[in-house]
Motif scaffolding. Structure first.
Motif, short mmCIF file in Angstrom:
data_model
loop_
_atom_site.label_atom_id
_atom_site.label_comp_id
_atom_site.label_asym_id
_atom_site.label_seq_id
_atom_site.Cartn_x
_atom_site.Cartn_y
_atom_site.Cartn_z
N UNK A 8 0.83 -1.21 0.00
CA UNK A 8 0.00 0.00 0.00
C UNK A 8 0.87 1.25 0.00
N UNK A 9 1.94 1.24 0.79
CA UNK A 9 2.83 2.40 0.84
C UNK A 9 3.51 2.61 -0.51
N UNK A 10 3.97 1.53 -1.14
CA UNK A 10 4.61 1.64 -2.45
C UNK A 10 3.59 2.13 -3.49
N UNK A 11 2.36 1.62 -3.43
CA UNK A 11 1.32 2.08 -4.36
C UNK A 11 1.00 3.55 -4.18
N UNK A 12 0.92 4.01 -2.93
CA UNK A 12 0.64 5.42 -2.69
C UNK A 12 1.79 6.29 -3.19
N UNK A 13 3.02 5.81 -3.01
CA UNK A 13 4.17 6.55 -3.53
C UNK A 13 4.16 6.63 -5.05
#
Length: 92
Positions: A8-13
């Motif tokens: 999720x963090x990578x996708x938001x980035x």
């Protein structure tokens, strides 16, 4: 950190980077046509290019989604550390 949270963090980035790229794209260029007469006397003609390009609007929208996902993840991580605390029974 679990794999799902990292994803999720990578996708938001990635969404944030995409939004920035969309915002920094150049807008459409104006094309001017000159006429030897005044077509309509009481109408003010505004050029065909919009004031805010569509790519900039999409970029702002994608950035807003990335910010919302980032806020969700931050709340999730902060809330996970504050689990329900069990009270110890009072001894008298």
């Amino acid at each position: 950190m679990k794999i799902g949270l990292a994803a999720i963090i990578i996708g938001a980035g990635a969404l944030a980077v995409l939004g920035l790229v969309l915002m920094l794209l150049p807008g459409p260029t104006d094309s001017f046509g000159w006429f030897a007469y005044q077509p309509v006397g009481d109408f003010g003609f505004v050029g065909g290019a919009p004031l805010v390009p569509a790519s900039r609007l999409w970029g702002l929208g994608v950035l807003a989604v990335a910010a919302a996902i980032g806020a969700f993840v931050a709340g999730w991580v902060l809330g996970k550390g504050r689990g329900r605390q069990e009270r110890e029974p009072r001894s008298s």
